[in-house]
Design a protein around this motif. Structure first.
Motif, PDB file in Angstrom:
ATOM      1  N   HIS A 217       0.492  54.024  13.003  1.00 35.79           N
ATOM      2  CA  HIS A 217      -0.564  53.311  12.422  1.00 35.79           C
ATOM      3  C   HIS A 217      -0.852  54.386  10.971  1.00 35.79           C
ATOM      4  O   HIS A 217      -0.933  55.527  10.850  1.00 35.79           O
ATOM      5  CB  HIS A 217      -1.952  53.663  13.410  1.00 35.79           C
ATOM      6  CG  HIS A 217      -1.600  53.560  14.841  1.00 35.79           C
ATOM      7  ND1 HIS A 217      -1.572  52.030  15.226  1.00 35.79           N
ATOM      8  CD2 HIS A 217      -1.434  54.252  15.928  1.00 35.79           C
ATOM      9  CE1 HIS A 217      -1.180  52.051  16.507  1.00 35.79           C
ATOM     10  NE2 HIS A 217      -1.124  53.197  16.917  1.00 35.79           N
ATOM     11  N   ALA A 218      -1.038  53.315   9.977  1.00 33.49           N
ATOM     12  CA  ALA A 218      -1.222  53.962   8.726  1.00 33.49           C
ATOM     13  C   ALA A 218      -2.542  53.773   8.061  1.00 33.49           C
ATOM     14  O   ALA A 218      -3.237  52.810   8.428  1.00 33.49           O
ATOM     15  CB  ALA A 218      -0.180  53.379   7.733  1.00 33.49           C
ATOM     16  N   ILE A 219      -3.037  54.731   7.526  1.00 38.64           N
ATOM     17  CA  ILE A 219      -4.368  54.870   6.807  1.00 38.64           C
ATOM     18  C   ILE A 219      -4.198  55.289   5.490  1.00 38.64           C
ATOM     19  O   ILE A 219      -4.081  56.532   5.070  1.00 38.64           O
ATOM     20  CB  ILE A 219      -5.399  55.717   7.598  1.00 38.64           C
ATOM     21  CG1 ILE A 219      -5.441  55.373   9.116  1.00 38.64           C
ATOM     22  CG2 ILE A 219      -6.847  55.587   6.969  1.00 38.64           C
ATOM     23  CD1 ILE A 219      -6.215  56.132  10.051  1.00 38.64           C
ATOM     24  N   PHE A 220      -4.464  54.123   4.563  1.00 37.83           N
ATOM     25  CA  PHE A 220      -4.407  54.627   2.993  1.00 37.83           C
ATOM     26  C   PHE A 220      -6.108  54.429   2.700  1.00 37.83           C
ATOM     27  O   PHE A 220      -6.760  53.631   2.848  1.00 37.83           O
ATOM     28  CB  PHE A 220      -3.678  53.465   2.517  1.00 37.83           C
ATOM     29  CG  PHE A 220      -3.661  53.744   0.920  1.00 37.83           C
ATOM     30  CD1 PHE A 220      -3.110  54.366   0.340  1.00 37.83           C
ATOM     31  CD2 PHE A 220      -4.586  52.756   0.204  1.00 37.83           C
ATOM     32  CE1 PHE A 220      -2.774  54.614  -1.060  1.00 37.83           C
ATOM     33  CE2 PHE A 220      -4.319  53.018  -1.302  1.00 37.83           C
ATOM     34  CZ  PHE A 220      -3.334  53.945  -1.817  1.00 37.83           C
ATOM     35  N   SER A 221      -6.468  55.609   1.749  1.00 41.25           N
ATOM     36  CA  SER A 221      -7.881  55.793   1.747  1.00 41.25           C
ATOM     37  C   SER A 221      -7.949  56.165  -0.016  1.00 41.25           C
ATOM     38  O   SER A 221      -7.313  56.779  -0.641  1.00 41.25           O
ATOM     39  CB  SER A 221      -8.573  56.949   2.466  1.00 41.25           C
ATOM     40  OG  SER A 221      -8.321  56.720   3.948  1.00 41.25           O
ATOM     41  N   LEU A 222      -8.889  55.437  -0.663  1.00 43.03           N
ATOM     42  CA  LEU A 222      -9.466  55.902  -1.851  1.00 43.03           C
ATOM     43  C   LEU A 222     -10.682  56.365  -1.759  1.00 43.03           C
ATOM     44  O   LEU A 222     -11.559  56.100  -1.083  1.00 43.03           O
ATOM     45  CB  LEU A 222      -9.554  54.639  -2.805  1.00 43.03           C
ATOM     46  CG  LEU A 222      -8.195  54.016  -3.385  1.00 43.03           C
ATOM     47  CD1 LEU A 222      -7.595  53.078  -2.429  1.00 43.03           C
ATOM     48  CD2 LEU A 222      -8.424  53.183  -4.577  1.00 43.03           C
TER      49      LEU A 222
END
Length: 409
Positions: A217-222
């Motif tokens: 599971h991937a989580i990309f955050s800005l």
């Protein structure tokens, strides 16, 4: 740190992918989904019955990427207003989650019809936000029940073995990842480079269901900080934009995975099971109808659910996108996903505007000083006026006394 809480329902949409080439070539494959409206999807079951589900939006199999972005573009305004925003993609393996999210992005400067949500939001954000803004990115994966930094340069260069990062809660109750690095960026292209770099480090493998199957599971955050044009060198508001690309649910009989791939599939399903338990607790119909809150939400059962605590039931405006296959051979998984997404509509989040607590305290002190200065001016004015009135009264009394003396003579 924040203003008053406002209850906001999780927005839920369904996207139907087109039939794949091998599905079209199979004469026994049927198209089992229809769309009575842009908010409804109807599933035609094998026994001749139908089940109709209603969502906030349904994207048909011929829907373009630009149409999906257009439907969620308004959430960029929420981000710039200081609210956390989350996009979460869920569905079986091979249902189009990664394609929709656009985590395998190309050049952000070349807008193509196939670009997903992430590069489109990046372009829009940097074209819209003001000059006094700072943006940084982080990218992690949950592999099994371990958290890894996908942007760790040592790991990318194979200098070190990957180390699992600890998940904890800070003094304000916010979930943090110890050792996760946020990288400052100055433009959309730089952000896409980090996205591409992290995607290359993400765990993937080939199965019978998907040639490039995500095994994590991937989580990309800005992380966005906005500064006012004043003497206070603190952010006026800060907010986080999070894209969650969940690994697809798997059935070993269909993926034909063995060994390490089979163990990964079991771990993926375990994380999704824990996520399903969280959604079921948050969407408890009996509790919601009685006006109560869920008595217990098992966020701590898995690191994935701990990381998504704000996104589901917490401080975020969340868009839940369920991706499904229209093929009859995937009908059981599609029905499960549609039911899963339907329950997610009951989840109530409590998003708040994220204000810098230090800035708030400084503004309070500045206001107090200004108020005291105004009061001091008023006191001085009152004193001067009183002295002037006293002098005038004395002059008047002296004049009257003089008149009386002159009359007495």
């Amino acid at each position: 740190m924040t203003d008053s809480k406002v209850v906001s329902s999780v927005q839920v949409a369904v996207r139907v992918r087109p039939l794949l080439a091998y599905e079209t070539a199979d004469p026994q494959t049927r198209f089992v989904l229809s769309h009575p409206s842009n908010r409804q999807v109807c599933m035609h079951l094998s026994d001749g019955k139908k089940r109709t589900f209603t969502y906030d939006r349904v994207f048909a199999h011929d829907c373009a990427q630009a149409e999906v972005f257009s439907a969620v573009r308004h959430m960029l305004s929420d981000l710039l207003d200081g609210y956390n925003v989350t996009f979460l993609a869920y569905g079986q393996t091979g249902s189009g989650k990664t394609f929709t999210m656009g985590s395998e992005a190309g050049d952000s400067q070349t807008l193509s019809h196939s670009q997903g949500l992430i590069p489109r939001f990046l372009n829009e954000l940097f074209a819209t936000m003001g000059p006094r803004c700072k943006v940084s990115v982080s990218f992690l994966e949950v592999y099994g029940n371990d958290v890894f930094d996908l942007l760790d340069s040592d790991v990318a260069n194979h200098a070190l073995k990957r180390r699992s990062l600890a998940v904890f809660e800070d003094e304000h109750g916010a979930v943090q990842v110890k050792g996760l690095v946020s990288h400052p960026i100055s433009g959309a292209e730089e952000a896409v480079q980090w996205l591409r770099s992290g995607t290359e480090n993400r765990s993937t493998a080939s199965t019978m269901m998907n040639h490039v199957s995500s095994r994590s599971h991937a989580i990309f955050s800005l992380h966005l900080q906005q500064f006012e044009d004043d003497a206070l060198e603190t952010a006026s508001v800060s907010a986080k934009l999070t894209f969650v690309d969940l690994a697809g649910s798997e059935r070993l009989g269909k993926t034909q995975a063995t060994g390490q791939r089979a163990r990964e599939g079991i771990d993926i399903n375990m994380g999704l099971l824990c996520l399903g338990n969280v959604i079921n607790a948050l969407a408890d119909d009996a509790k919601l109808q009685s006006g109560g809150a869920p008595s217990f939400v098992p966020y701590r059962s898995h690191k994935l659910t701990r990381l998504l605590r704000d996104s589901l039931g917490g401080n975020s405006k969340t868009f839940f996108l369920a991706c499904v296959s229209p093929a009859s051979l995937n009908s059981s998984e599609t029905l499960s996903t549609l039911t899963y997404a339907n329950r997610a509509r009951n989840i109530k989040n409590k998003p708040v505007k994220n204000l810098d607590p230090i800035r708030i305290e400084l503004l309070k002190n500045r206001f107090a000083v200004e108020q005291l200065q105004r009061e001091l001016v008023l006191v001085r004015f009152a004193c001067d006026e009183a002295a002037t009135n006293t002098a005038a009264q004395d002059d008047m009394d002296a004049s009257r006394l003089k008149d009386l003396l002159e009359r007495s003579e």
